[in-house]
Structures are given as structure tokens and as C-alpha cells.
Design a protein around this motif. Structure first.
Motif, PDB file in Angstrom:
ATOM      1  N   ALA A  82      -9.692  -8.974  -9.137  1.00 24.27           N
ATOM      2  CA  ALA A  82      -9.919  -9.857  -7.987  1.00 24.27           C
ATOM      3  C   ALA A  82     -10.512  -9.074  -6.815  1.00 24.27           C
ATOM      4  O   ALA A  82     -11.435  -9.555  -6.139  1.00 24.27           O
ATOM      5  CB  ALA A  82      -8.619 -10.533  -7.572  1.00 24.27           C
ATOM      6  N   VAL A  83      -9.995  -7.876  -6.578  1.00 25.65           N
ATOM      7  CA  VAL A  83     -10.528  -7.037  -5.500  1.00 25.65           C
ATOM      8  C   VAL A  83     -11.968  -6.653  -5.821  1.00 25.65           C
ATOM      9  O   VAL A  83     -12.853  -6.745  -4.959  1.00 25.65           O
ATOM     10  CB  VAL A  83      -9.655  -5.777  -5.291  1.00 25.65           C
ATOM     11  N   ARG A  84     -12.211  -6.236  -7.054  1.00 26.07           N
ATOM     12  CA  ARG A  84     -13.570  -5.864  -7.449  1.00 26.07           C
ATOM     13  C   ARG A  84     -14.530  -7.039  -7.263  1.00 26.07           C
ATOM     14  O   ARG A  84     -15.626  -6.878  -6.733  1.00 26.07           O
ATOM     15  CB  ARG A  84     -13.584  -5.396  -8.906  1.00 26.07           C
ATOM     16  N   GLU A  85     -14.082  -8.229  -7.649  1.00 24.41           N
ATOM     17  CA  GLU A  85     -14.945  -9.412  -7.506  1.00 24.41           C
ATOM     18  C   GLU A  85     -15.227  -9.713  -6.040  1.00 24.41           C
ATOM     19  O   GLU A  85     -16.337 -10.106  -5.683  1.00 24.41           O
ATOM     20  CB  GLU A  85     -14.311 -10.614  -8.203  1.00 24.41           C
ATOM     21  N   ARG A  86     -14.229  -9.517  -5.190  1.00 27.90           N
ATOM     22  CA  ARG A  86     -14.426  -9.731  -3.753  1.00 27.90           C
ATOM     23  C   ARG A  86     -15.476  -8.759  -3.208  1.00 27.90           C
ATOM     24  O   ARG A  86     -16.341  -9.146  -2.434  1.00 27.90           O
ATOM     25  CB  ARG A  86     -13.092  -9.553  -3.028  1.00 27.90           C
ATOM     26  N   VAL A  87     -15.410  -7.502  -3.635  1.00 30.66           N
ATOM     27  CA  VAL A  87     -16.394  -6.508  -3.193  1.00 30.66           C
ATOM     28  C   VAL A  87     -17.771  -6.856  -3.761  1.00 30.66           C
ATOM     29  O   VAL A  87     -18.783  -6.760  -3.054  1.00 30.66           O
ATOM     30  CB  VAL A  87     -15.957  -5.084  -3.587  1.00 30.66           C
ATOM     31  N   ASP A  99     -24.555  -6.627 -12.849  1.00 30.49           N
ATOM     32  CA  ASP A  99     -23.961  -5.406 -13.388  1.00 30.49           C
ATOM     33  C   ASP A  99     -24.128  -4.231 -12.424  1.00 30.49           C
ATOM     34  O   ASP A  99     -23.252  -3.374 -12.311  1.00 30.49           O
ATOM     35  CB  ASP A  99     -24.504  -5.072 -14.774  1.00 30.49           C
ATOM     36  N   THR A 100     -25.223  -4.224 -11.672  1.00 32.40           N
ATOM     37  CA  THR A 100     -25.424  -3.190 -10.656  1.00 32.40           C
ATOM     38  C   THR A 100     -24.405  -3.343  -9.539  1.00 32.40           C
ATOM     39  O   THR A 100     -23.811  -2.350  -9.093  1.00 32.40           O
ATOM     40  CB  THR A 100     -26.849  -3.278 -10.073  1.00 32.40           C
ATOM     41  N   ARG A 101     -24.179  -4.575  -9.100  1.00 33.58           N
ATOM     42  CA  ARG A 101     -23.195  -4.821  -8.028  1.00 33.58           C
ATOM     43  C   ARG A 101     -21.794  -4.443  -8.497  1.00 33.58           C
ATOM     44  O   ARG A 101     -21.012  -3.887  -7.729  1.00 33.58           O
ATOM     45  CB  ARG A 101     -23.246  -6.277  -7.588  1.00 33.58           C
ATOM     46  N   VAL A 102     -21.469  -4.730  -9.752  1.00 32.69           N
ATOM     47  CA  VAL A 102     -20.145  -4.397 -10.281  1.00 32.69           C
ATOM     48  C   VAL A 102     -19.965  -2.880 -10.293  1.00 32.69           C
ATOM     49  O   VAL A 102     -18.928  -2.371  -9.850  1.00 32.69           O
ATOM     50  CB  VAL A 102     -19.946  -4.992 -11.691  1.00 32.69           C
ATOM     51  N   ARG A 103     -20.966  -2.154 -10.778  1.00 35.49           N
ATOM     52  CA  ARG A 103     -20.865  -0.684 -10.793  1.00 35.49           C
ATOM     53  C   ARG A 103     -20.748  -0.139  -9.377  1.00 35.49           C
ATOM     54  O   ARG A 103     -19.966   0.786  -9.120  1.00 35.49           O
ATOM     55  CB  ARG A 103     -22.070  -0.074 -11.507  1.00 35.49           C
ATOM     56  N   MET A 104     -21.516  -0.701  -8.452  1.00 39.65           N
ATOM     57  CA  MET A 104     -21.438  -0.254  -7.057  1.00 39.65           C
ATOM     58  C   MET A 104     -20.055  -0.541  -6.479  1.00 39.65           C
ATOM     59  O   MET A 104     -19.467   0.311  -5.803  1.00 39.65           O
ATOM     60  CB  MET A 104     -22.511  -0.958  -6.222  1.00 39.65           C
ATOM     61  N   ALA A 105     -19.522  -1.724  -6.745  1.00 41.64           N
ATOM     62  CA  ALA A 105     -18.199  -2.089  -6.233  1.00 41.64           C
ATOM     63  C   ALA A 105     -17.138  -1.147  -6.772  1.00 41.64           C
ATOM     64  O   ALA A 105     -16.294  -0.652  -6.018  1.00 41.64           O
ATOM     65  CB  ALA A 105     -17.866  -3.538  -6.604  1.00 41.64           C
ATOM     66  N   GLU A 106     -17.181  -0.873  -8.070  1.00 39.74           N
ATOM     67  CA  GLU A 106     -16.209   0.037  -8.663  1.00 39.74           C
ATOM     68  C   GLU A 106     -16.320   1.425  -8.053  1.00 39.74           C
ATOM     69  O   GLU A 106     -15.314   2.069  -7.765  1.00 39.74           O
ATOM     70  CB  GLU A 106     -16.383   0.088 -10.176  1.00 39.74           C
ATOM     71  N   GLY A 107     -17.540   1.887  -7.834  1.00 40.49           N
ATOM     72  CA  GLY A 107     -17.746   3.197  -7.219  1.00 40.49           C
ATOM     73  C   GLY A 107     -17.194   3.252  -5.808  1.00 40.49           C
ATOM     74  O   GLY A 107     -16.539   4.233  -5.425  1.00 40.49           O
TER      75      GLY A 107
END
Length: 93
Positions: free
Chosen positions: A14-19, A33-41
Motif C-alpha cells: 500500500a505504501v509502495r502504491e501510494r509512492v 514498472d519504472t515508477r514501481v522500481r523508483m518507488a521501491e528505491g
């Protein structure tokens, strides 16, 4: 996010999705997929206050749950009144 921070997997997602949503607002043309990798980073690097976002999400969920419960109670009350009205003789409705 410190290495000692423990968070449930569902809260992490949920936090990752918010970011990811915030990143989409900033750069709508970027790929998911780029936004997800950036958010995780960003989260893993400590740039995101995970506890704050998780608390914010939990509060939003609590408010939604309260509204859902209030709507359920209202429906049950309406159904109860309608059932009581249906049991009255036709001339007394």
C-alpha cells in the motif's frame, strides 16, 4: 526506512502504491514498472517516511470502514421500518 522497521507485506504494498501514485503525478509519461522500481528505491533509501504513510493509509481505511458501517446500519434500519410498515393493515399505512 530504517533496516529495523518491520511492516506487514500488505502495508508495504500500500505504501509502495501510494509512492507510485505520487510519481505518476510528477511524471505521467513514465512506465508503471519504472515508477514501481523508483518507488521501491526511494523507500529503501530512506527518502520516504513509511510509518507516516502507513498511518495515513490506515486512517483512511478506518474512515471508510466507519462510513461503510454507518451505511449498513442505515440500510438495516430502513429495512426494519419497511418490514414493520408492510405488516400493518392496508388502511393504517
Amino acid at each position: 526506512m530504517s533496516k529495523q522497521t518491520e511492516i506487514a507485506a500488505s502495508d508495504w504494498l500500500a505504501v509502495r502504491e501510494r509512492v507510485v501514485d505520487k510519481l505518476r503525478e510528477a511524471s505521467p509519461q513514465s512506465q508503471k514498472d519504472t515508477r514501481v522500481r523508483m518507488a521501491e528505491g526511494l523507500i529503501l533509501a530512506g527518502y520516504v517516511d513509511v510509518e507516516f504513510i502507513a498511518a495515513e493509509i490506515a486512517e483512511e481505511q478506518r474512515v471508510r470502514d466507519e462510513r461503510t458501517e454507518a451505511a449498513r446500519v442505515a440500510r438495516e434500519q430502513r429495512a426494519s421500518v419497511e418490514a414493520a410498515d408492510a405488516q400493518k393493515p392496508a388502511g393504517k399505512r
